[in-house]
Design an enzyme around this catalytic site. Structure first.
Site, PDB file in Angstrom:
ATOM      1  N   SER A 130     -56.071  38.219 -10.615  1.00  0.00           N
ATOM      2  CA  SER A 130     -56.878  39.378 -10.228  1.00  0.00           C
ATOM      3  C   SER A 130     -56.320  40.091  -8.996  1.00  0.00           C
ATOM      4  CB  SER A 130     -58.335  38.967  -9.986  1.00  0.00           C
ATOM      5  OG  SER A 130     -58.420  38.066  -8.909  1.00  0.00           O
TER       6      SER A 130
ATOM      7  N   TYR B 265     -52.066  22.023   2.826  1.00  0.00           N
ATOM      8  CA  TYR B 265     -51.444  22.975   1.897  1.00  0.00           C
ATOM      9  C   TYR B 265     -50.023  22.529   1.530  1.00  0.00           C
ATOM     10  CZ  TYR B 265     -49.990  27.624   0.205  1.00  0.00           C
ATOM     11  OH  TYR B 265     -49.534  28.676  -0.538  1.00  0.00           O
TER      12      TYR B 265
ATOM     13  N   LYS C   3     -48.366  21.641  -2.181  1.00  0.00           N
ATOM     14  CA  LYS C   3     -47.303  22.478  -2.767  1.00  0.00           C
ATOM     15  C   LYS C   3     -45.999  21.695  -2.941  1.00  0.00           C
ATOM     16  CE  LYS C   3     -49.416  26.483  -3.285  1.00  0.00           C
ATOM     17  NZ  LYS C   3     -49.558  27.093  -4.623  1.00  0.00           N
TER      18      LYS C   3
ATOM     19  N   GLY D 242     -54.974  33.064 -11.573  1.00  0.00           N
ATOM     20  CA  GLY D 242     -55.158  33.861 -10.354  1.00  0.00           C
ATOM     21  C   GLY D 242     -54.539  35.234 -10.475  1.00  0.00           C
TER      22      GLY D 242
ATOM     23  N   THR E 157     -61.670  33.432 -10.856  1.00  0.00           N
ATOM     24  CA  THR E 157     -62.818  32.540 -10.739  1.00  0.00           C
ATOM     25  C   THR E 157     -64.093  33.166 -11.286  1.00  0.00           C
ATOM     26  OG1 THR E 157     -63.073  33.341  -8.493  1.00  0.00           O
ATOM     27  CG2 THR E 157     -61.944  31.243  -8.756  1.00  0.00           C
TER      28      THR E 157
END
Lengths: 242, 242
Positions: free
Chosen positions: B16, B145, B149, B14, B39
């Site tokens: 970007s 979530y 995590k 991830g 992605t």
């Protein structure tokens, strides 16, 4: 990270003549800070490049006069490292020793922090790092009632500092060392016990004072801008692992 | 800027945008060679990063990426990519719960596993998994979530215990409220202001501030911190003004 991330910063490190405190003072000097290191003797020896200041944390008058020094010097960084463990089993535990431990490990550090606040406010920048302990905050341990109470208090003091001063750019955190290779260990444990301790951590060895100093340097330096009110364990995985 | 990570290969998922992008930039600035994922094929990464496309919700894509990871044998792995999709407990759809766990937990597990043989061979490795304050803290509509995590942190603690003796250190960083695209999809602008005021530091974190802590843990500066979940949250988790 620049080569001298602490250039222009003044740091006070208590207990800088040996062990963890000495390594922190050395690291701060290497990072470009001016460092005042304390020790109990009138003529203690601190790492090259540090100024020495005598400080008896057990002596209220000595702490008061150190507070005047702190107010005048206005350090950007205060590391409360010096402490005493005074291990006693509950059958021996006495109020006098307990109080003496709180004076050294908690009350004196609190006063030094308080003395540093006006200067840090003026700088609009400050970093407090308290060297806490695993005993008291992460686990109970035989004979460590005095130390555990004092170090849990030291963590509470840093959390409270953090909550009041966060908006002024002043951050406060604690570091809880696991078994670190210092000259204190042989005073508390036999050689065989130290080897066994080293193996208790998943990493299979003692930590070095340099490794601990690197963490303190991060928390006290310009790379830390958003961590506050935390206690960071540096223990090779010991506390979290059964 | 010291090139303390020269000769090290790092993989950041991830990369970007947001926190992952900041991590990739800082690892590069310290001299590491960085492979970033996103992605999309040909995703936009910081200049100088090599790109790998991987879809963490697609087991076949993850399996193919893991082959690449095994071959590349990175010294540093940052599992940063993740998704948040707040839904109140009674509205949780099983498939969505599974999808979030696939991305936030199952894929990072597989990628860690793929990176281990190389790290053991190097006798040196650093894994940092990006966890969340939703674990230590709670809030409505975060169960999907938060569970993914919290599980990531549980997994990281165990992994730390298993690989510490190989010189591989594994930690999590739990970011507080950070100014990223992700948070803007969850909170409208007026809510974001209120959120910032609820933090003791009275502001959101910038991605670069989270990245500083991640990069410290991933560097050789960290020698003895492992199995920890480090909160970089401006005091949110531990401090309250009431």
């Amino acid at each position: 990270m620049t080569d001298k991330p602490l250039q222009g910063k003044l740091a006070i490190v208590t207990g800088a003549t040996r062990g963890i405190g000495r390594a922190i003072a050395e690291r701060f000097v290497a990072d470009g800070a001016a460092v005042i290191g304390t020790g109990t003797k009138p003529d203690g020896e601190v790492p090259e490049g540090c100024r020495y200041q005598q400080l008896q944390l057990s002596d209220e008058a000595s702490v008061d006069s150190m507070c005047r020094v702190v107010e005048k010097e206005a350090p950007h960084i205060v590391v409360n490292n010096a402490g005493i463990s005074n291990p006693q089993g509950w059958d021996k535990l006495d109020a006098k020793t307990f109080k003496a431990t709180q004076q050294i490990d908690l009350i004196a550090p609190m006063m030094l922090c308080k003395a540093a606040i006006p200067g840090m406010r003026k700088h609009k920048w400050g970093r407090f790092v308290g060297i806490s302990a695993l005993s008291g905050t992460y686990f109970g341990r035989p004979t460590r009632a005095s130390l555990g109470a004092a170090k849990a208090g030291l963590v509470a003091v840093h959390m409270s500092l953090a909550s009041e001063l966060a908006r002024d750019g002043i951050l406060a955190n604690c570091v809880a060392p696991g078994f670190i290779d210092t000259d204190v260990l042989p005073q508390l444990f036999t050689k065989e016990e130290i080897e066994a301790l080293a193996k208790r951590a998943p990493i299979g060895r003692l930590g070095t004072t340099k490794e601990l100093a690197a963490l303190v340097a991060f928390l006290a330096g310009p790379d830390n801008t958003y961590m506050t009110g935390q206690q960071i364990l540096i223990d090779g995985g010991f506390t979290r692992t059964l | 800027m010291t090139k303390s990570l020269s000769g090290k290969l790092a993989i950041v998922t991830g990369a970007s945008r947001g926190i992952g992008r900041a991590i990739a930039e800082q690892l590069q600035a310290r001299g590491a060679e960085v492979i970033g994922t996103s992605t999309k094929p040909g995703g936009e990464l910081p200049k100088g990063c090599r790109h790998e496309a991987v879809r963490l919700d697609d087991p076949a894509s993850v399996a193919a990426f893991c082959k690449t990871v095994e071959k590349l044998a990175p010294h540093i792995l940052i599992n940063n990519a993740g998704v948040a999709n707040p839904q109140t407990f009674e509205t949780i759809a099983d498939d969505e719960f599974r999808r979030v766990h696939e991305i936030n937990l199952v894929a990072p597990m597989a990628i860690c596993r793929a990176a281990l043989p190389g790290m053991k061979r190097h006798g040196w490795g650093r894994i940092v998994n990006i966890s969340s304050i939703w674990g230590p803290l709670s809030r409505v509509a975060r169960s999907t979530y938060a569970s993914s995590k919290a599980a990531l942190d549980g997994m990281s603690g165990c992994l730390a215990a298993e690989v510490a003796s190989h010189g591989v250190l594994v930690n999590c960083v739990a970011p507080g409220f950070t100014e990223t695209e992700m948070i803007k999809t969850i909170f409208p602008p007026d809510k974001l202001d209120a959120l910032a005021k609820s933090v003791p530091m009275k502001r959101l974190a910038q991605p670069a501030e989270i990245a500083k802590a991640v990069v410290w843990l991933a560097s050789a500066e960290n020698g003895y911190v492992t199995g920890q979940n480090i909160l970089v949250d401006g005091g949110l988790s531990r401090l309250k003004e009431v």
